[in-house]
Scaffold this motif. Structure first.
Motif, PDB file in Angstrom:
ATOM      1  N   LEU A  65      -8.816   6.406  -6.571  1.00 50.10           N
ATOM      2  CA  LEU A  65     -10.265   6.265  -6.474  1.00 50.10           C
ATOM      3  C   LEU A  65     -10.985   7.584  -6.766  1.00 50.10           C
ATOM      4  N   HIS A  76       0.831  -1.194   0.000  1.00 44.13           N
ATOM      5  CA  HIS A  76       0.000   0.000   0.000  1.00 44.13           C
ATOM      6  C   HIS A  76       0.872   1.253   0.000  1.00 44.13           C
ATOM      7  N   TRP A  99      -7.344  -1.008  -7.501  1.00 46.25           N
ATOM      8  CA  TRP A  99      -6.510   0.160  -7.272  1.00 46.25           C
ATOM      9  C   TRP A  99      -6.504   0.596  -5.803  1.00 46.25           C
ATOM     10  N   VAL A 100      -6.946  -0.258  -4.913  1.00 48.07           N
ATOM     11  CA  VAL A 100      -7.058   0.149  -3.514  1.00 48.07           C
ATOM     12  C   VAL A 100      -5.695   0.416  -2.891  1.00 48.07           C
ATOM     13  N   HIS A 122     -11.940  -3.067  -7.449  1.00 52.32           N
ATOM     14  CA  HIS A 122     -11.094  -2.869  -6.255  1.00 52.32           C
ATOM     15  C   HIS A 122      -9.649  -3.288  -6.509  1.00 52.32           C
ATOM     16  N   LYS A 131     -10.923  -0.102 -11.163  1.00 51.70           N
ATOM     17  CA  LYS A 131     -11.280   0.566  -9.914  1.00 51.70           C
ATOM     18  C   LYS A 131     -12.561  -0.022  -9.326  1.00 51.70           C
ATOM     19  N   ARG A 132     -13.546  -0.311 -10.187  1.00 51.19           N
ATOM     20  CA  ARG A 132     -14.783  -0.918  -9.695  1.00 51.19           C
ATOM     21  C   ARG A 132     -14.536  -2.332  -9.168  1.00 51.19           C
TER      22      ARG A 132
END
Length: 347
Positions: free
Chosen positions: A295, A92, A287-288, A285, A282-283
């Motif tokens: 986002l 992250h 790119w979290v 998830h 992105k939808r």
């Protein structure tokens, strides 16, 4: 000692050979972390340009001047692919990236100028452009009439040519055109040696382009593409031009920068296609790990407040490329970008 000297000589020869290899010079781009962008010092300049272009004669003079058009394209090209992002897959982010907001604001301000640039197409530059009959000239107190249809088509062609040449030069400098041409030709030779179907050979070439060079990052700032979409929209809706005359590829000015029209159109469609893939990821998830910077950009890109300067012109560019490439080749390019197999089972 002799072995160490031999190793040093080999390293020296390697360094000389590496220095002799010409490096591709990437096109310059504005830094979203600069003081001018962060403090929004450009806002007043954008307001002044919008005020000036809102005066009809100035917009017409802009399209009549080759030097001014080149200068405009040079400035807009500085924002192309500004502040790119790569999807984090291992860890992250440790610190949130806040420069994306400044880049988004700058790109939005510049994109809002494009309708005023295109508006100069219909501005009469002299009394000979008026559509009034010669037997009954319009009085001086009457509002000025739009330029003649011939003059508008000439201005459209000049503007479309300038935007198309600037965009293709940027794609060529960034490696999107011509960088993988040698590998694609060798891939075609190998495919022909294995007697593969032509569609499968084309599929492999597109997959190779999808993983090459600048196509590994995502940028939500594509002002050159969106200016091209604005110009083409005006040509289709106002000038009633056919699809074959909307793109400057048909005007014979890009032959020195791209070998064929299909390669050119696929390169133009690449970056808008990559944005649609980023929104889909992105939808899902994916790119979290990049935090809110990814986002929020995806959300603003698709929202109704900013879709007219982001999503809508990007889809317009894809529609133009689809009309020229045909459904089959365009669909294979989309599948290659999404890393999906050929729907006919040949991939």
């Amino acid at each position: 000692g002799a072995r160490a000297m031999e190793v040093d000589r080999q390293r020296g020869r390697a360094l000389v050979a590496r220095a002799a290899v010409p490096r591709r010079v990437m096109p310059p781009v504005v830094s979203a972390r600069s003081r001018v962008v962060h403090s929004h010092m450009y806002a007043q300049l954008c307001y002044d340009i919008r005020y000036a272009l809102n005066l009809g004669p100035i917009g017409g003079l802009l399209l009549e001047s080759h030097e001014l058009l080149e200068e405009l394209m040079r400035v807009v090209a500085l924002l192309e692919a500004m502040h790119p992002m790569a999807r984090a897959t291992l860890s992250h982010v440790e610190q949130e990236d806040t420069a994306w907001g400044d880049a988004f604001a700058l790109a939005t301000e510049v994109t809002h100028l494009f309708p005023f640039v295109v508006g100069g197409i219909a501005v009469p530059s002299s009394s000979s452009d008026l559509d009034a009959p010669s037997s009954s000239p319009a009085p001086s107190s009457s509002p000025s009439q739009p330029a003649s249809a011939q003059r508008q088509r000439e201005r459209y062609a000049r503007l479309a040519r300038a935007v198309g040449v600037a965009l293709v030069r940027w794609l060529h400098a960034s490696g999107a055109i011509g960088a993988s041409r040698g590998k694609e030709s060798s891939s075609r030779k190998e495919s022909s040696a294995r007697a593969e179907p032509p569609s499968l050979a084309s599929w492999r070439a597109m997959r190779l382009r999808a993983a090459k060079g600048v196509k590994t990052a995502v940028s939500y700032h594509l002002p050159m593409h969106r200016l091209l979409a604005t110009v083409a929209t005006h040509g289709a809706t106002v000038l009633d031009l056919p699809a074959g005359m909307l793109l400057p590829a048909d005007q014979g000015v890009l032959c020195d920068l791209a070998d064929d029209e299909a390669e050119l159109l696929e390169a133009i469609a690449e970056l808008p296609t990559r944005l649609q893939l980023a929104c889909a990821q992105k939808r899902a998830h994916l790119w979290v790990r990049n935090g809110y910077s990814a986002l929020k950009q995806a959300a603003l890109y698709r929202t109704s407040l900013f879709s007219d300067v982001g999503l809508a012109p990007d889809l317009g560019v894809l529609q133009l490329c689809l009309s020229r490439l045909g459904m089959g080749r365009f669909l294979r390019g989309l599948l290659a970008r999404w890393s999906l197999p050929d729907m006919r089972g040949e991939g």
